[in-house]
Design an enzyme around this catalytic site. Structure first.
Site, mmCIF file in Angstrom:
data_model
loop_
_atom_site.group_PDB
_atom_site.id
_atom_site.type_symbol
_atom_site.label_atom_id
_atom_site.label_comp_id
_atom_site.label_asym_id
_atom_site.label_seq_id
_atom_site.Cartn_x
_atom_site.Cartn_y
_atom_site.Cartn_z
ATOM 1 N N ASP A 26 4.001 -6.053 -3.340
ATOM 2 C CA ASP A 26 3.775 -6.167 -1.903
ATOM 3 C C ASP A 26 4.123 -7.570 -1.410
ATOM 4 O OD1 ASP A 26 2.475 -5.090 0.643
ATOM 5 O OD2 ASP A 26 1.265 -6.885 0.278
ATOM 6 N N GLU A 64 8.864 -4.417 -2.156
ATOM 7 C CA GLU A 64 8.476 -4.166 -0.766
ATOM 8 C C GLU A 64 9.006 -5.336 0.055
ATOM 9 O OE1 GLU A 64 5.921 -4.291 2.887
ATOM 10 O OE2 GLU A 64 5.728 -5.690 1.229
#
Length: 645
Positions: free
Chosen positions: A280, A322
């Site tokens: 992330d 991501e």
């Protein structure tokens, strides 16, 4: 591991090549990756100053390998010998919130038959580890990387679920929030208690001098709810970098201890039985004054270092980037240059997602065609996640030069897209919300469910059958593209039954300031139960259409991702055309983005290899294609999967 042991390992590897000695599987992988690990480590951390940390890292690798559960080690070895499973046409994913899907982990396990029936065999579970009560950025403010939040169940519940998933040949992905922790994480707590050691795990400053220098070039991620990039902490009496929210503290990877500790956290997550680790916010990992602190070379080096270490410990686990950044930057997270293919095996195809929404609004495919054909080819062992919607907002990350080349002014075009989806054009059927609009530069993003953004909510309110049919066709067409374009299709839970916007977040004090919750609905199991009883309802039509397309995808090896896609510059700017190729077999996917019937000439069809006789069929209907006066018609928002028999 000291220098003598390191020398022994490298010498043993050399002797093994001559057949004189056998190394363990772990030692083989370490020896193969060791040179790159060392190079990457000392390119980030000065060798003279941090040499001892390198040997600490090598010891950590051995410890983490030995801690890997035996059944997962066996799975790692099997995957090393079975090719790139993540590029298979058999892969079809779903992203979901466990609690909003069906209460908790045990509830999710109960719904495996539903997922199997639809054809889903890859699950991205939104964060399920412990997080602060109240605001926590949907779980992305982490208190732990491996402890399961009691709201979802226990670690034993998850281990039982992951075991069941393996038995069902179902793959799992969880998030590794690699850029930051919550301010309740153990390191942050110790930092607030006064530990200088743990304050050095973050970017902390006694005055505003360095923060102000950073702020000159740092963009604001959440300009409305969390302006600026630093927050003052009264406990420490210091400023701490908080690029996302005030309760999310950015990790200081300039400190090698942070990397080594985070590698341990990564493996704690992988050892739960996770197949794909979603990195992330990885574009933000390295901070440097005078830059945007996004997509820096050091961030790529750090990601490569994580991957090389992971391949030593658990080579059956892969990484997903991501990186919701500009198209030419996204491709770099696979690795480039000498390190090509040495970063993430998978990345979000955020560019395709944004371009699909652009084509819906403009009714033209021209910007999409020009954009996707100008992005460099990804490494052969990498793949994309293709998606329409997710838990997050829709960012409009188009390349300005490509927008200009297509005939649009970049600023005006972005304003049009925002207005189209966010209720500022009376004629638009879309029902979305503006997210984090920044009046300084006119930038903003879009929230809303796929069905509402594609006009179904408006159509149902108006009880307009024509618009309802258009919305259904648009929903199926976009899903048809992600199911046939190169990569893993990822369906967002609820989209398979045409779930509309959920406005209940406006009554929840922990969600009211984040309108992304409008596209984070509870799964409607009442609707699921009625799918076979009300087959003329939009939810049933879309569910059955998706189920059929998923089955067709899995029946045709041409949809495996081997960089076997060719996008055509179509003479009709409303139609998006690409070809998937597997040896002597091909399937062409044609999608009409206009609300009127569009046509393609027989001559052009023949030029790209499509036959026009009775042996050429549309796989979606099973019927031969029909030409009218040497033109192939595509009805409004119609899609064809054409195959020469």
């Amino acid at each position: 591991m000291n220098q003598a042991e390191l020398h022994r390992l490298l010498t043993a590897k050399s002797q093994e090549r001559k057949g004189n000695i056998l190394l363990s599987s772990y030692e083989q992988r370490l020896a193969v990756n060791l040179s790159l690990i060392k190079t990457q480590f000392f390119s980030l951390y000065q060798e003279k100053e941090h040499k001892a940390f390198f040997y600490t890292l090598l010891d950590k690798l051995e410890t983490l390998y030995n801690d890997r559960p035996k059944d997962l080690q066996n799975q790692d070895i099997a995957r090393l010998n079975s090719g790139n499973w993540y590029q298979s046409e058999q892969m079809t994913g779903m992203q979901l919130y466990v609690d909003r899907f069906n209460k908790n982990i045990k509830g999710l396990q109960e719904k495996i038959p539903y997922l199997e029936d639809l054809g889903i065999n890859f699950l991205h579970l939104m964060p399920i580890t412990t997080r602060p009560k109240g605001e926590n950025d949907g779980g992305y403010a982490v208190n732990s990387y491996h402890d399961i939040d009691p709201e979802y169940g226990t670690k034993e519940d998850f281990l039982a679920f992951s075991k069941k998933a393996r038995e069902k040949n179902m793959f799992l992905m969880l998030d590794f929030v690699v850029n930051h922790t919550s301010d309740e994480f153990i390191w942050a707590k110790k930092a607030k208690e006064g530990s200088q050691h743990y304050q050095n795990y973050y970017y902390t400053y006694s005055d505003r001098h360095i923060p102000d220098e950073f702020e000159k070039t740092l963009p604001e991620i959440f300009p409305q709810s969390a302006p600026g990039n630093f927050s003052y902490n009264n406990d420490m009496e210091k400023w701490v970098m908080t690029c996302f929210n005030t309760y999310q503290w950015d990790l200081n990877y300039r400190n090698p201890e942070v990397f080594i500790e985070m590698l341990g956290n990564l493996m704690s997550l992988a050892n739960l039985g996770v197949d794909v680790i979603r990195f992330d916010a990885l574009a933000f990992l390295w901070k440097k004054i005078g830059t945007s602190s996004q997509n820096l070379p050091e961030a790529h080096t750090l990601i490569s270092l994580f991957r090389m270490c992971l391949q030593v410990i658990a080579p059956g686990v892969i990484l997903l980037a991501e990186a919701i950044v500009a198209p030419r930057n996204i491709i770099k997270y696979f690795g480039e240059g000498a390190a090509e293919g040495n970063e993430c095996e998978v990345a979000y195809n955020a560019s395709l997602m944004a371009l699909l929404w652009n084509s819906i609004a403009t009714k033209k495919a021209s910007l999409m065609v020009k954009s996707v054909t100008e992005i460099p080819t990804k490494p052969s062992d990498a793949t994309w996640i293709n998606y329409i919607r997710c838990h997050d907002d829709i960012g409009l990350g188009y390349e300005d030069d490509i927008v200009r080349a297509t005939g649009y002014d970049p600023y005006a075009h972005k304003q049009f897209i925002l207005n189209y989806y966010c209720g500022k054009l009376e004629w638009s059927p879309a029902k979305g919300l503006m997210f984090m609009y920044n009046p300084k530069n006119g930038d903003g993003r879009i929230t809303g469910s796929a069905a509402s953004l594609l006009g179904l909510e408006t159509a149902l309110e108006q009880n307009n059958k024509n618009i309802i049919d258009y919305a259904i066709c648009k929903i199926l067409m976009l899903h048809g593209i992600i199911l046939t374009y190169g990569g893993i299709p990822m369906i967002y839970a609820g989209d398979e039954i045409a779930t509309l916007n959920d406005y209940s977040y406006q009554q929840n004090e922990d969600q009211v300031n984040d309108n992304r919750w409008v596209n984070r609905p509870m799964q409607n199991w009442k609707t699921v139960t009625s799918l076979n009883k009300q087959k003329d309802k939009p939810s049933s039509i879309i569910h059955n259409g998706l189920k059929k397309m998923i089955r067709l995808r899995k029946d045709h090896s041409v949809f495996a991702d081997t960089n076997n896609i060719k996008v055509f510059s179509c003479p009709n700017e409303h139609i998006f055309v690409y070809q998937r190729i597997d040896e002597n077999k091909s399937i062409w996917v044609l999608s009409n983005f206009n609300e009127v019937t569009e046509t393609l000439n027989i001559g052009w069809l023949l030029s790209i290899g499509i036959h026009t006789d009775k042996n050429t069929v549309d796989l979606l209907t099973g019927e031969p294609i029909h030409l009218i006066q040497n033109e192939l018609p595509l009805k409004p928002y119609e899609q064809l999967w054409i195959k020469n028999i």
